[in-house]
Design a protein around this motif. Structure first.
Motif, PDB file in Angstrom:
ATOM      1  N   GLU A  41     -50.067  84.989 102.857  1.00 21.68           N
ATOM      2  CA  GLU A  41     -49.299  84.166 102.071  1.00 21.68           C
ATOM      3  C   GLU A  41     -47.777  84.425 102.567  1.00 21.68           C
ATOM      4  O   GLU A  41     -47.057  83.490 102.671  1.00 21.68           O
ATOM      5  CB  GLU A  41     -49.499  84.789 100.472  1.00 21.68           C
ATOM      6  N   SER A  44     -47.419  82.167 105.516  1.00 26.74           N
ATOM      7  CA  SER A  44     -46.957  80.842 105.160  1.00 26.74           C
ATOM      8  C   SER A  44     -45.614  80.579 104.657  1.00 26.74           C
ATOM      9  O   SER A  44     -44.823  79.654 105.087  1.00 26.74           O
ATOM     10  CB  SER A  44     -48.003  80.216 104.086  1.00 26.74           C
ATOM     11  N   TYR A  45     -45.068  81.818 104.016  1.00 30.00           N
ATOM     12  CA  TYR A  45     -43.865  81.792 103.365  1.00 30.00           C
ATOM     13  C   TYR A  45     -42.780  81.674 104.524  1.00 30.00           C
ATOM     14  O   TYR A  45     -41.911  81.063 104.316  1.00 30.00           O
ATOM     15  CB  TYR A  45     -43.650  82.838 102.265  1.00 30.00           C
ATOM     16  N   ILE A 111     -48.728  76.794  95.916  1.00 26.45           N
ATOM     17  CA  ILE A 111     -48.230  77.017  97.354  1.00 26.45           C
ATOM     18  C   ILE A 111     -48.651  76.222  98.552  1.00 26.45           C
ATOM     19  O   ILE A 111     -47.986  75.577  99.328  1.00 26.45           O
ATOM     20  CB  ILE A 111     -48.088  78.246  97.788  1.00 26.45           C
ATOM     21  N   GLY A 114     -47.779  72.825  98.216  1.00 28.68           N
ATOM     22  CA  GLY A 114     -46.295  72.613  98.766  1.00 28.68           C
ATOM     23  C   GLY A 114     -46.330  72.680 100.025  1.00 28.68           C
ATOM     24  O   GLY A 114     -45.478  71.530 100.819  1.00 28.68           O
ATOM     25  N   HIS A 115     -47.022  73.296 100.803  1.00 32.61           N
ATOM     26  CA  HIS A 115     -46.972  73.487 102.407  1.00 32.61           C
ATOM     27  C   HIS A 115     -47.539  72.112 102.968  1.00 32.61           C
ATOM     28  O   HIS A 115     -47.097  71.331 103.825  1.00 32.61           O
ATOM     29  CB  HIS A 115     -47.891  74.349 102.986  1.00 32.61           C
ATOM     30  N   VAL A 133     -43.511  75.223  96.585  1.00 28.40           N
ATOM     31  CA  VAL A 133     -43.814  76.495  97.075  1.00 28.40           C
ATOM     32  C   VAL A 133     -42.670  77.418  96.264  1.00 28.40           C
ATOM     33  O   VAL A 133     -43.431  78.589  96.195  1.00 28.40           O
ATOM     34  CB  VAL A 133     -42.775  76.411  98.722  1.00 28.40           C
ATOM     35  N   THR A 137     -44.859  80.525  94.427  1.00 29.16           N
ATOM     36  CA  THR A 137     -44.580  81.811  95.052  1.00 29.16           C
ATOM     37  C   THR A 137     -43.931  82.702  93.956  1.00 29.16           C
ATOM     38  O   THR A 137     -44.243  83.912  93.659  1.00 29.16           O
ATOM     39  CB  THR A 137     -43.302  81.808  96.259  1.00 29.16           C
ATOM     40  N   MET A 201     -51.404  79.391 104.092  1.00 27.78           N
ATOM     41  CA  MET A 201     -51.771  79.678 102.993  1.00 27.78           C
ATOM     42  C   MET A 201     -53.344  79.522 102.399  1.00 27.78           C
ATOM     43  O   MET A 201     -53.762  80.048 101.251  1.00 27.78           O
ATOM     44  CB  MET A 201     -50.998  78.570 101.966  1.00 27.78           C
TER      45      MET A 201
END
Length: 515
Positions: A41, A44-45, A111, A114-115, A133, A137, A201
């Protein structure tokens, strides 16, 4: 957590002897599930964050959104602020509605969506992706950490080292992400980079779902479920939130218009979210001070927490500029040639997690050797001092460079010094929050702590907008000097704050003794 969930069930062999429980470095195997989930995670963030500013401000011909640098940097700052604001809601949703495990699961799904939206080459899906995202998150971030705590009894001596292993996963993910995302970006552009974040993610969700059994019920129970009697209060609270959003939006529209700026949706959103991030901690402090459940001694300790909160807010204001103003400095004002090899400005995003991996064990050893010295308040002051000095150093380097570019190592020094500050301030921040917060609000201490970086990044968004056109030297130097003055005040107040923290700890011991 129930006793049955606390003690993992194991299969019994024919001989009647129970086999040894499967462990992860001597810890409950559920830690491996959460370690892997958080690693991917965070991958990805931070992978998405590493290229977000560049994506927002690059030209349309290069698949960017074509925003000017000031707007792009302000948007990245307010995006970070929104993430921390939503964590307050995420913690409430877990505690009152669906539990930590479902919050993490659904947060991960949002999330990932969102990606994927960011990976689609369209403007509206890009903005949708940023919103998703942030929301996801905020739902996942506070709850995956709380699940780690549920793997252990309160008196389990492995608890602290378990969190250390967990946080190592965070830093491994955030360290590797910029490298891999940048490779994907070089091959297929920004949307390929966001696709890598989406895959990360996806792997986090796979790890979390497949490892559910190893969690042995951690995060399943809703700690404080809503009752029918609670519903009118929740409705009132929801209406107040909606009214706050409308009021912040109206105020933002008025301010943008009065300032002669473009009255566009993006500027209004940036300002509105900034105002909410400013207002949230103020409201929370006022509620605590005015609550009849808070006694005189608790109000005194709460007053002592305010300077710590201000110091933390200013620290995160500086630290979190890694994803906006420092990204801009890396791209436009840094010589990226290292020994004949040109490095990508994206890779500077890996300096902080690499420094954490190397320095965290040193600091852990150092605090043990110093036996509780220096005090929490002094550690806060040291952390803020280091952050301030990093910006003063950068201002000096910018002045020396003039219209040219600073050497590649300047930003490395800035990030390493800020990491030293983080290791002084961040690990002790929540402990100080829980000790100084009134007992009736102890469960909301995590929310209060998260509001410090939310407010700090909101300040950044406003500063970027207000100082557009200001020289780099004046911008970084001005922030550094103000932060250094506040750090000096924090040093002066540290004996008083320390007395209040000790009083809070002693009162906790008294209550425990009577229980």
């Amino acid at each position: 957590m129930s006793e049955a969930a606390d003690v993992p069930a194991v299969e019994v062999e024919v001989t009647g002897r129970a086999p040894r429980e499967r462990t992860f470095f001597g810890h409950p195997f559920g830690l491996f599930t959460l370690f892997t989930t958080e690693l991917w995670e965070r991958f990805s963030y931070y992978g998405m964050r590493a290229i977000l500013f560049y994506f927002l401000t690059d030209t349309l011909a290069n698949d960017g959104l074509g925003l000017d640098d000031a707007t792009g940097a302000a948007l990245v700052a307010v995006y970070g602020s929104a993430v921390y604001l939503v964590t307050v809601v995420g913690g409430w949703v877990a505690d009152r509605l669906i539990g930590a495990r479902r919050s993490v699961l659904w947060g991960g799904v949002v999330i990932a969506a969102g990606h994927v939206s960011l990976a689609v080459p369209a403007h509206w899906t890009a903005y949708l992706g940023i919103v998703l995202v942030a929301l996801g998150t905020g739902l996942l971030k506070p709850n995956v950490s709380s699940m780690v705590g549920e793997l252990y009894r309160r008196d389990d001596p492995r608890r602290d080292s378990g969190f250390s292993i967990f946080y190592m996963g965070i830093n491994i993910g955030s360290f590797t992400a910029p490298f891999i995302v940048q490779i994907a970006r070089e091959i297929g552009g920004y949307h390929a980079g966001f696709s890598v974040a989406a895959v990360g993610m996806g792997l986090a969700l796979v790890a979390f779902v497949l490892g559910r059994r190893a969690l042995h019920g951690a995060g399943e129970v809703v700690p404080n479920p809503l009752t029918p009697q609670d519903r009118p209060r929740v409705v009132r609270m929801a209406l107040l939130v909606v009214l706050a959003l409308l009021a912040a939006t109206a105020l933002a529209w008025l301010v943008v218009r009065a300032g002669g700026r473009d009255v566009g949706a993006l500027n209004i959103i940036i300002d509105a979210l900034s105002y909410l991030a400013f207002a949230a901690p103020v409201v929370m402090f006022l509620v605590m001070f005015r609550s009849p459940k808070v006694n005189t001694a608790e109000r005194s300790r709460l007053g002592a927490y305010i300077p710590l909160f201000v110091a933390a807010m200013l620290f995160w204001m500086i630290f979190e500029q890694a994803s906006n103003t420092l990204s801009q400095y890396a791209r436009d004002h840094t010589d990226l040639d290292v020994g004949g090899v040109t490095i990508s400005p994206v890779l500077y995003q890996s300096v902080n997690p690499a420094s954490i991996i190397l320095l965290a064990p040193v600091f852990a050893w150092l605090w043990v050797k110093l036996d509780g010295r220096p005090s929490t308040a002094v550690k806060f002051a040291i952390g803020l001092t280091l952050a301030a000095l990093s910006f003063i150093f950068l201002a000096g380097a910018s002045a020396v460079a003039g219209d040219g570019r600073s050497p590649w190592w300047v930003l490395v020094v800035v990030y390493v010094v800020q990491t030293l500050g983080e290791l002084c301030l961040s690990p002790v921040g929540l402990a100080a929050t829980t000790l100084l917060a009134p007992r009736a609000f102890r469960g909301q201490a995590m929310a209060l702590w998260f509001l410090a970086p939310a407010a700090g990044q909101a300040i950044t968004a406003q500063l970027i907008t207000a100082t557009e056109g200001m020289s780099r030297t004046a911008f970084f130097g001005g922030i550094g000097v103000v932060a250094l003055v506040v750090a000096g005040a924090m040093f002066a107040l540290s004996p008083w704050v320390t007395r209040r923290i000790r009083e809070g700890a002693e009162s906790d011991e008294d209550v425990a003794a009577r229980a």
